[in-house]
Design a protein around this motif. Structure first.
Motif: not given
Ligand code: Z5A
Ligand code: MG
Length: 226
Positions: A138-140, A142-153
């Motif tokens: 999923a992280m690979a 587009g757009g991952y990491g822009e919002e609050r909960y988009e962290k791996r753990e």
């Protein structure tokens, strides 16, 4: 009496392709001559939805309990609309629903049963299609990491809770609120994912005479004197 339309929920981890597949599904239903409506939670257009939007973009800070209740209230705002559409014969396709609510808030450490409580009695989906993907894949996208909960753990914990919800929804003892939960491999190509989804949706499009279910009905006693 004419049958009502089915209520279909699409759930999954972030970037699993839910919004992409919801649009494809709506287009496919409409091409088959079936009236269909796409709803999305959070619905960021309402007053409550705007508070949620600001929180997700880290423009505001809210207590974990409070934001959970706002997500649930945002669903209750549309509960009667969902029921009306189904009775009118319009298939409702919903991009995330109460399962996301529980999975994300319980992952932050709130008790599972507390998280479920405000969503008890919402219209129950007839089918939940869970788009499953590893957090790495999923992280690979587009757009991952822009919002609050988009962290791996967070995503790993969310996935575990979705698995628990899946077992529960397909299990015995769900009574009226039992509904099919199907896991779809979301790491396939977009076309393969949409074919896998259609195989489950297509048999339902003729509608059903089953009453609209209630999520987790029976979780609470209705008699205050019991
Ligand atoms: N949340 C909550 O805490 N409590 C609640 O009650 C609810 C939600 C309802 C925002 O949700 C946050 O709210 C979310 C849960 C929390 N947490 N976070 N973070 P949202 O639904 O608004 O999030 P979003 O911004 O729409 O993102 P999303 O839903 O995570 O993405 P998606 O809809 O699953 O994926 P997509 O937008 O369709 O696709 C993502 C990218 O991948 C895009 O570039 C596509 O072109 C690509 N893609 C899609 N499918 C494929 C395939 N098969 N192969 C390759 N690439 C693909
Ligand atoms: Mg989306």
């Amino acid at each position: 009496m004419s049958p009502r339309a089915p209520f279909i929920v699409i759930e999954g981890l972030d970037r699993s392709g839910k919004s992409t597949q919801c649009t494809t599904l709506i287009n496919r239903l409409e091409a088959a001559g079936i009236p269909a409506k796409l709803l999305k939670f959070p619905d960021r257009t309402t007053t409550i939805g705007q508070m949620i939007d600001a929180y997700l973009k880290s423009q505001s800070e809210l207590d974990d309990h409070l934001i959970h209740l706002l997500f649930s209230a945002n669903r209750w705002e549309l509960a009667s609309t969902i029921e009306r559409l189904l009775r009118e014969g319009t298939v409702v396709v919903c991009d995330r629903y109460a399962f996301s609510g529980i999975a994300f808030s319980a992952s932050k450490g709130l008790p599972f049963e507390w998280c479920r409580a405000p969503d008890v009695s919402l219209p129950a989906p007839d089918l939940t299609l869970f788009l499953d993907i590893s957090p790495e894949a999923a992280m690979a996208r587009g757009g991952y990491g822009e919002e609050r909960y988009e962290k791996r753990e967070m995503q790993e914990s969310v996935r575990r809770i979705f698995v628990r919800l899946a077992e529960e929804m397909n299990g015995e003892g769900m009574g009226d609120s039992r509904s099919a939960w199907i896991t779809v491999d979301a790491s396939q190509t977009m076309d393969d994912v949409s074919e896998a989804m259609w195989a489950h949706v297509q048999p339902m499009i003729g509608g059903t005479h089953r009453p609209i279910g209630r999520l987790w009905a029976g979780s609470f006693s209705s008699d205050a004197t019991e």
